[in-house]
Design a protein around this motif. Structure first.
Motif, PDB file in Angstrom:
ATOM      1  N   GLU A 109     -57.649 -19.031 -19.044  1.00 50.48           N
ATOM      2  CA  GLU A 109     -56.600 -18.404 -19.844  1.00 50.48           C
ATOM      3  C   GLU A 109     -55.198 -18.795 -19.378  1.00 50.48           C
ATOM      4  O   GLU A 109     -54.208 -18.235 -19.871  1.00 50.48           O
ATOM      5  N   ALA A 110     -55.099 -19.724 -18.448  1.00 50.48           N
ATOM      6  CA  ALA A 110     -53.784 -20.152 -17.966  1.00 50.48           C
ATOM      7  C   ALA A 110     -52.996 -20.825 -19.087  1.00 50.48           C
ATOM      8  O   ALA A 110     -53.564 -21.558 -19.899  1.00 50.48           O
ATOM      9  N   PRO A 111     -51.687 -20.585 -19.151  1.00 55.80           N
ATOM     10  CA  PRO A 111     -50.874 -21.262 -20.169  1.00 55.80           C
ATOM     11  C   PRO A 111     -50.847 -22.760 -19.918  1.00 55.80           C
ATOM     12  O   PRO A 111     -50.948 -23.217 -18.777  1.00 55.80           O
ATOM     13  N   SER A 112     -50.692 -23.511 -20.975  1.00 48.02           N
ATOM     14  CA  SER A 112     -50.636 -24.971 -20.860  1.00 48.02           C
ATOM     15  C   SER A 112     -49.381 -25.394 -20.106  1.00 48.02           C
ATOM     16  O   SER A 112     -48.404 -24.635 -19.981  1.00 48.02           O
ATOM     17  N   LEU A 113     -49.389 -26.622 -19.598  1.00 52.37           N
ATOM     18  CA  LEU A 113     -48.194 -27.159 -18.950  1.00 52.37           C
ATOM     19  C   LEU A 113     -47.012 -27.145 -19.918  1.00 52.37           C
ATOM     20  O   LEU A 113     -45.875 -26.869 -19.516  1.00 52.37           O
ATOM     21  N   ALA A 162     -46.320  -7.098  -8.370  1.00 52.58           N
ATOM     22  CA  ALA A 162     -44.996  -6.995  -8.992  1.00 52.58           C
ATOM     23  C   ALA A 162     -45.126  -6.571 -10.450  1.00 52.58           C
ATOM     24  O   ALA A 162     -44.351  -5.740 -10.953  1.00 52.58           O
ATOM     25  N   TRP A 163     -46.117  -7.143 -11.150  1.00 52.52           N
ATOM     26  CA  TRP A 163     -46.359  -6.770 -12.555  1.00 52.52           C
ATOM     27  C   TRP A 163     -46.754  -5.302 -12.665  1.00 52.52           C
ATOM     28  O   TRP A 163     -46.270  -4.584 -13.542  1.00 52.52           O
ATOM     29  N   ALA A 164     -47.621  -4.860 -11.770  1.00 52.18           N
ATOM     30  CA  ALA A 164     -48.066  -3.459 -11.798  1.00 52.18           C
ATOM     31  C   ALA A 164     -46.897  -2.510 -11.572  1.00 52.18           C
ATOM     32  O   ALA A 164     -46.779  -1.479 -12.253  1.00 52.18           O
ATOM     33  N   GLU A 212     -50.508 -15.980 -16.679  1.00 47.36           N
ATOM     34  CA  GLU A 212     -49.156 -16.293 -17.152  1.00 47.36           C
ATOM     35  C   GLU A 212     -48.104 -15.789 -16.169  1.00 47.36           C
ATOM     36  O   GLU A 212     -47.168 -16.516 -15.815  1.00 47.36           O
ATOM     37  N   THR A 213     -48.242 -14.539 -15.759  1.00 43.77           N
ATOM     38  CA  THR A 213     -47.258 -13.954 -14.849  1.00 43.77           C
ATOM     39  C   THR A 213     -47.173 -14.743 -13.551  1.00 43.77           C
ATOM     40  O   THR A 213     -46.082 -15.020 -13.038  1.00 43.77           O
ATOM     41  N   THR A 214     -48.331 -15.135 -13.032  1.00 45.10           N
ATOM     42  CA  THR A 214     -48.360 -15.864 -11.771  1.00 45.10           C
ATOM     43  C   THR A 214     -47.783 -17.266 -11.912  1.00 45.10           C
ATOM     44  O   THR A 214     -46.949 -17.696 -11.101  1.00 45.10           O
ATOM     45  N   LEU A 215     -48.186 -17.989 -12.924  1.00 48.13           N
ATOM     46  CA  LEU A 215     -47.735 -19.375 -13.068  1.00 48.13           C
ATOM     47  C   LEU A 215     -46.264 -19.453 -13.455  1.00 48.13           C
ATOM     48  O   LEU A 215     -45.530 -20.310 -12.935  1.00 48.13           O
ATOM     49  N   PHE A 216     -45.821 -18.568 -14.348  1.00 53.03           N
ATOM     50  CA  PHE A 216     -44.394 -18.551 -14.679  1.00 53.03           C
ATOM     51  C   PHE A 216     -43.573 -18.246 -13.419  1.00 53.03           C
ATOM     52  O   PHE A 216     -42.517 -18.840 -13.182  1.00 53.03           O
ATOM     53  N   GLY A 217     -44.069 -17.302 -12.605  1.00 51.87           N
ATOM     54  CA  GLY A 217     -43.355 -16.955 -11.379  1.00 51.87           C
ATOM     55  C   GLY A 217     -43.310 -18.103 -10.393  1.00 51.87           C
ATOM     56  O   GLY A 217     -42.265 -18.385  -9.785  1.00 51.87           O
ATOM     57  N   LEU A 218     -44.427 -18.794 -10.219  1.00 48.98           N
ATOM     58  CA  LEU A 218     -44.467 -19.934  -9.309  1.00 48.98           C
ATOM     59  C   LEU A 218     -43.546 -21.055  -9.783  1.00 48.98           C
ATOM     60  O   LEU A 218     -42.861 -21.696  -8.973  1.00 48.98           O
ATOM     61  N   ASP A 219     -43.528 -21.290 -11.085  1.00 48.39           N
ATOM     62  CA  ASP A 219     -42.671 -22.360 -11.617  1.00 48.39           C
ATOM     63  C   ASP A 219     -41.202 -22.084 -11.319  1.00 48.39           C
ATOM     64  O   ASP A 219     -40.441 -23.003 -10.960  1.00 48.39           O
TER      65      ASP A 219
END
Length: 284
Positions: free
Chosen positions: A191-195, A69-71, A42-49
């Motif tokens: 576990e990736a969030p949906s589009l 960054a999350w850590a 989630e953290t990675t995909l939200f950040g990329l978006d």
């Protein structure tokens, strides 16, 4: 005084507490691993978006970048904040002096933990609260018995403060950082969030930015606009954004590879935001 123990339990008579706690990692570690993967994806995909929407370059190794960054954020966050260690499994336990039974208060954020714990054969529910009606299926005598058990075990009602604490992973950050070094792990894409969820998250920022721009809002009005953006039916925005995002994949998480069509979306965003706004006005 109001007493609320929504996730209270009691261990079966004769349970060896040390042996019981020693068994928990084998049961709860796989859940912790899954939740680690979920928060990292989630953290990675939200950040990329958000980077894609702002036409900014993706990092060369997105998982590593956003995990670090999350850590850092987690290390600097107060332990009293709910989002500090959101994957935690923690319990408080103490002994009822009347009968020697062990009472437990579960402190977790995810129902996967609660369901797994409640399903253990040694565990029986012992939740209690005095600010509303007792649950169905619990008699008045049983409800009073629960109250008395908690009052005996934690007599000052500073619930949890006088009990022993057991935590599955006191140092929870290394496991997430280690997972970031395994981008091919099937847990991450699984576990990736949906589009749609990613689009919903991004649409809040898009619509709020549009509202601020249209209204010329001063700082004191921002909170009102945040509420409007959160409550609005943003379906047109969500659908358009979801269609423009890069689907989750190992390549995207590992290397930032994959195309998006957010530039085409941005050509239409004012029109879509206006449609959301007009629909909200009509509902009012």
């Amino acid at each position: 005084m109001s007493t609320k123990i929504p996730h209270g339990y009691r261990l079966a008579d004769g349970t060896n507490v040390d042996a019981f706690l020693a068994r928990l990692p084998a049961i709860m570690d796989p859940i912790h691993d899954l939740l680690d993967a979920r928060v990292l994806a989630e953290t990675t995909l939200f950040g990329l978006d958000h980077l894609d929407y702002r036409d900014r370059a993706r990092p060369e190794a997105p998982l590593q970048h956003f995990a670090e960054a999350w850590a850092t954020e987690q290390r600097e966050m107060s332990t009293s904040y709910r989002m500090q260690d959101p994957q935690r499994f923690e319990l408080h336990h103490g002994t009822d002096p009347r009968n020697g039974r062990e009472l437990v208060i579960l402190s977790v954020e995810d129902d996967l933990y609660r369901d797994a714990f409640a399903a253990l054969p040694e565990v029986e529910p012992l939740s209690y609260w005095n600010n509303s009606d007792r649950p169905k299926g619990v008699s008045a005598a049983q409800w009073t018995g629960r109250r008395d058990a908690w009052l005996r075990t934690v007599p000052k009602t500073g619930l949890g403060q006088e009990m022993s604490i057991w935590r599955l992973r006191p140092d929870f950050i290394p496991a997430v950082l280690a997972l970031a070094g395994q981008p091919a792990s099937p847990l991450l894409v699984g576990e990736a969030p949906s589009l749609e969820r990613r689009a919903d998250r991004l649409s809040q920022d898009v619509y709020l930015t549009w509202l601020v721009k249209q209204s010329g809002a001063i700082r004191s009005e921002i909170f009102r606009l945040v509420g409007l953006a959160f409550r609005a039916d943003r379906t047109p925005l969500i659908e358009a954004i979801a269609d423009a995002l890069t689907p989750a994949s190992t390549d995207l998480l590992r290397d930032g590879a994959g195309d998006h069509r957010l530039a085409a979306f941005k050509d239409r965003q004012d029109e879509l935001c206006l449609a959301v706004y007009d629909a909200a006005e009509d509902d009012d």
